[in-house]
Design a protein around this motif. Structure first.
Motif, PDB file in Angstrom:
ATOM      1  N   LYS A   1      23.297  -4.615 -25.439  1.00 55.82           N
ATOM      2  CA  LYS A   1      23.970  -5.085 -24.223  1.00 55.82           C
ATOM      3  C   LYS A   1      25.352  -4.461 -24.021  1.00 55.82           C
ATOM      4  O   LYS A   1      25.832  -4.350 -22.900  1.00 55.82           O
ATOM      5  CB  LYS A   1      24.047  -6.602 -24.218  1.00 55.82           C
ATOM      6  CG  LYS A   1      22.664  -7.239 -24.140  1.00 55.82           C
ATOM      7  CD  LYS A   1      22.670  -8.520 -23.374  1.00 55.82           C
ATOM      8  CE  LYS A   1      21.269  -9.019 -23.068  1.00 55.82           C
ATOM      9  NZ  LYS A   1      20.466  -9.312 -24.258  1.00 55.82           N
TER      10      LYS A   1
ATOM     11  N   ASN B   1      16.523  -3.087 -21.672  1.00 61.90           N
ATOM     12  CA  ASN B   1      16.394  -2.149 -22.806  1.00 61.90           C
ATOM     13  C   ASN B   1      15.113  -1.351 -22.671  1.00 61.90           C
ATOM     14  O   ASN B   1      15.079  -0.149 -22.911  1.00 61.90           O
ATOM     15  CB  ASN B   1      16.492  -2.878 -24.157  1.00 61.90           C
ATOM     16  CG  ASN B   1      15.153  -3.396 -24.662  1.00 61.90           C
ATOM     17  OD1 ASN B   1      14.392  -2.637 -25.262  1.00 61.90           O
ATOM     18  ND2 ASN B   1      14.836  -4.650 -24.396  1.00 61.90           N
ATOM     19  N   LEU B   2      14.035  -2.024 -22.243  1.00 64.96           N
ATOM     20  CA  LEU B   2      12.751  -1.339 -22.087  1.00 64.96           C
ATOM     21  C   LEU B   2      12.871  -0.257 -21.022  1.00 64.96           C
ATOM     22  O   LEU B   2      12.490   0.894 -21.245  1.00 64.96           O
ATOM     23  CB  LEU B   2      11.664  -2.348 -21.686  1.00 64.96           C
ATOM     24  CG  LEU B   2      10.336  -1.708 -21.309  1.00 64.96           C
ATOM     25  CD1 LEU B   2       9.566  -1.288 -22.543  1.00 64.96           C
ATOM     26  CD2 LEU B   2       9.491  -2.624 -20.445  1.00 64.96           C
TER      27      LEU B   2
ATOM     28  N   THR C   1      16.287  -3.565 -30.627  1.00 61.63           N
ATOM     29  CA  THR C   1      17.446  -3.820 -29.772  1.00 61.63           C
ATOM     30  C   THR C   1      18.622  -4.498 -30.462  1.00 61.63           C
ATOM     31  O   THR C   1      19.744  -4.420 -29.977  1.00 61.63           O
ATOM     32  CB  THR C   1      17.029  -4.677 -28.571  1.00 61.63           C
ATOM     33  OG1 THR C   1      16.288  -5.812 -29.065  1.00 61.63           O
ATOM     34  CG2 THR C   1      16.148  -3.885 -27.625  1.00 61.63           C
TER      35      THR C   1
HETATM   36  C1  LIG Z   1      19.117  -9.561 -24.185  1.00 59.20           C
HETATM   37  C2  LIG Z   1      18.309  -8.988 -25.253  1.00 59.20           C
HETATM   38  C3  LIG Z   1      16.992  -8.520 -25.019  1.00 59.20           C
HETATM   39  C4  LIG Z   1      16.276  -8.645 -23.713  1.00 59.20           C
HETATM   40  O1  LIG Z   1      16.929  -8.168 -22.592  1.00 59.20           O
HETATM   41  P1  LIG Z   1      16.373  -6.936 -21.762  1.00 59.20           P
HETATM   42  O2  LIG Z   1      17.224  -6.911 -20.545  1.00 59.20           O
HETATM   43  O3  LIG Z   1      14.941  -7.225 -21.444  1.00 59.20           O
HETATM   44  O4  LIG Z   1      16.530  -5.749 -22.589  1.00 59.20           O
HETATM   45  C5  LIG Z   1      16.321  -7.932 -26.070  1.00 59.20           C
HETATM   46  N1  LIG Z   1      16.862  -7.828 -27.299  1.00 59.20           N
HETATM   47  C6  LIG Z   1      18.111  -8.270 -27.556  1.00 59.20           C
HETATM   48  C7  LIG Z   1      18.648  -8.118 -28.935  1.00 59.20           C
HETATM   49  C8  LIG Z   1      18.866  -8.861 -26.547  1.00 59.20           C
HETATM   50  O5  LIG Z   1      20.110  -9.294 -26.816  1.00 59.20           O
END
Ligand SMILES: *Cc1c(COP(=O)(O)O)cnc(C)c1O
Length: 457
Positions: A117, A273-274, A418
């Motif tokens: 993020k 992230n995707l 992530t």
């Molecule tokens: C917020 C978060 C996600 C999911 O958010 P996306 O916008 O779908 O990427 C995934 N993994 C982590 C560690 C997050 O903090």
């Protein structure tokens, strides 16, 4: 054990870091549908968006023609503190699984906020500062976004007001302390600081809050304060754009060793992230230059792509934000309180939604207990304690590697890791104690929620 041609970690040099984000929409044949104004139901104009977001971000939100958007030097300087992030060959996991598949993961947890993020938080804070704003407001559920934004705001000297869903505020007090250390002002939501909060507290005195309510409080606060804007950590086009740094680095690292992936897997909450990870690969696929299997993984408890409807819907429970055309379970859908807080959003980014509608991407759902089993298996051999959200991608990567074991195929699998799970130990405790449960919404629950979707002429 290691393939001596490919290192355990592929690091890019600092100067190999991408200097521009990739705007996939420029290459998409079917463009994602525009955001609609909730009052007029007409596409949001730049002027209307400017009341909510800062100007440069409005331009990025609406841009569907420029394939590359330069990353300002100030942002690149900050990225250098924790990027390029490593692309790791999961040799130990491959060995453990005895699979002929080659598994790689792009690790985004190497910064204090512990997730990807920060890639967008720093960009949003930079543009807000450049426009001379005083501060920003936001909501945070699980806490990763609030932490990332606090770090970004302290770096640029901006004020940061975070409305944190009360149940998380109480369950994850240390997340709150990290934010306060970076100078953010953290309020448990619902609060008495906003009209929305007061109203909700009066109607539901004991409520532990929700993301939808925290969004409404953050939006109201930004509107009331001079020089403040509301910022969001996922779902929007601008956020996906910033997150393409993940995919661009991944592609550069793979290219460096002439590795061609067969499939790319990412967990999907709001899709940032995707979307960022797959963007350069999806671009090649759309332009007919290469083919990849792209897979979104979502929790069984919140299956927007696999069981939702592709339609215009509100982005928040309070229905004050613009409407987006996306795969949605309905803005009133309240998913069971699973432990992957970052994946509990009712909708999905419009870019990811359009890719899925066009058959360029697949989606799978996984059960919470199986996700934690995969997380444990991964942690024990690869060393990293993964976030529950990230572990959704691990689960499908392991499933695919096991299929290769059956067929003998030597597929190359890349997945997005992530973040880290140090603040999710309450969830790990439940898993380790054997008391974690799975939640699957019934067809009736989903149908009832979808029946309330807004009707757009
Ligand atoms: C917020 C978060 C996600 C999911 O958010 P996306 O916008 O779908 O990427 C995934 N993994 C982590 C560690 C997050 O903090």
């Amino acid at each position: 054990m290691t393939d001596n041609k490919i290192p355990y970690k592929i690091y890019l040099e600092e100067q190999e870091m991408p200097k521009a984000w990739y705007n996939l929409r420029a290459d998409m044949i079917n463009k994602p549908a525009p955001l609609l104004n909730p009052e007029t139901m007409q596409p949001m104009t730049a002027e209307e968006l400017g009341q909510v977001f800062c100007d440069e971000l409005v331009a990025q939100e609406l841009d569907e023609t420029n394939p590359y958007i330069e990353i300002p030097e100030e942002i690149r300087d900050f990225y250098k503190m924790y990027r390029p992030s490593p692309l790791v060959r999961a040799y130990c996991l491959e060995e453990k699984l005895q699979t002929p598949a080659k598994i790689y993961y792009k690790f985004e947890g190497n910064n204090t906020s512990g997730s990807h993020k920060l890639n967008s938080a720093i960009a949003q804070a930079y543009y807000a500062k450049k426009q001379g704003l005083k501060g920003v407001t936001t909501e945070t559920g699980a806490g990763q976004w609030g932490t990332a934004l606090s770090m970004a705001c302290s770096y640029f000297g901006l004020d940061c007001k975070v409305f944190m869903v009360k149940v998380s505020y109480e369950q994850k007090p240390f997340r709150r302390e990290v934010m306060r250390t970076y100078g953010a002002y953290v309020t448990p939501s619902p609060s008495m600081e906003t009209e929305v909060g007061k109203k909700i507290l009066m109607e539901h005195p004991g409520t532990t809050g929700s993301l939808g309510c925290a969004i409404s409080e953050a939006v109201e606060t930004a509107g009331k304060l001079d020089g403040y804007r509301y910022v969001l950590g996922s779902v929007l086009n601008q956020v996906l754009l910033h997150q393409t740094i993940i995919g661009l680095e991944t592609k550069a690292a793979l290219d460096k060793y002439n590795i061609k992936p067969d499939m790319i897997i990412g967990c999907a909450g709001g899709g940032s992230n995707l979307g960022g990870l797959i963007a350069p690969f999806a671009g090649e696929k759309i332009r007919g230059e290469a083919d990849y299997q792209l897979i979104a993984v979502e929790p069984e408890s919140c299956p927007s792509l696999t069981r939702g409807k592709y339609a215009y819907d509100y982005c928040d429970t309070g229905k004050v934000c613009p409407l987006s055309k996306m795969y949605t379970l309905g803005s009133g859908f309240i998913p069971a309180s699973s432990h992957a807080g970052g994946l509990r959003y009712h909708g999905m980014s419009s870019v990811v939604s359009q890719l899925y509608a066009d058959g360029l991407m697949e989606a799978r759902t996984v059960k919470q207990t199986e996700v934690f089993k995969a997380a444990q298996e991964f942690a024990r051999v690869e060393g990293i304690l993964p976030a529950p959200e990230s572990s959704h991608a691990i689960k499908v990567a392991i499933d695919e590697a096991m299929k290769c074991k059956e067929t003998g195929e030597e597929k190359t699998i890349v997945f997005g890791l992530t973040g880290t799970g140090y603040f999710d130990l309450y969830a790990y405790q439940k898993f380790n104690d054997g008391v974690m449960e799975d939640f699957c919404p019934s067809d009736e629950d989903i149908a009832a929620s979808l029946a309330k979707l807004p009707v757009i002429e």
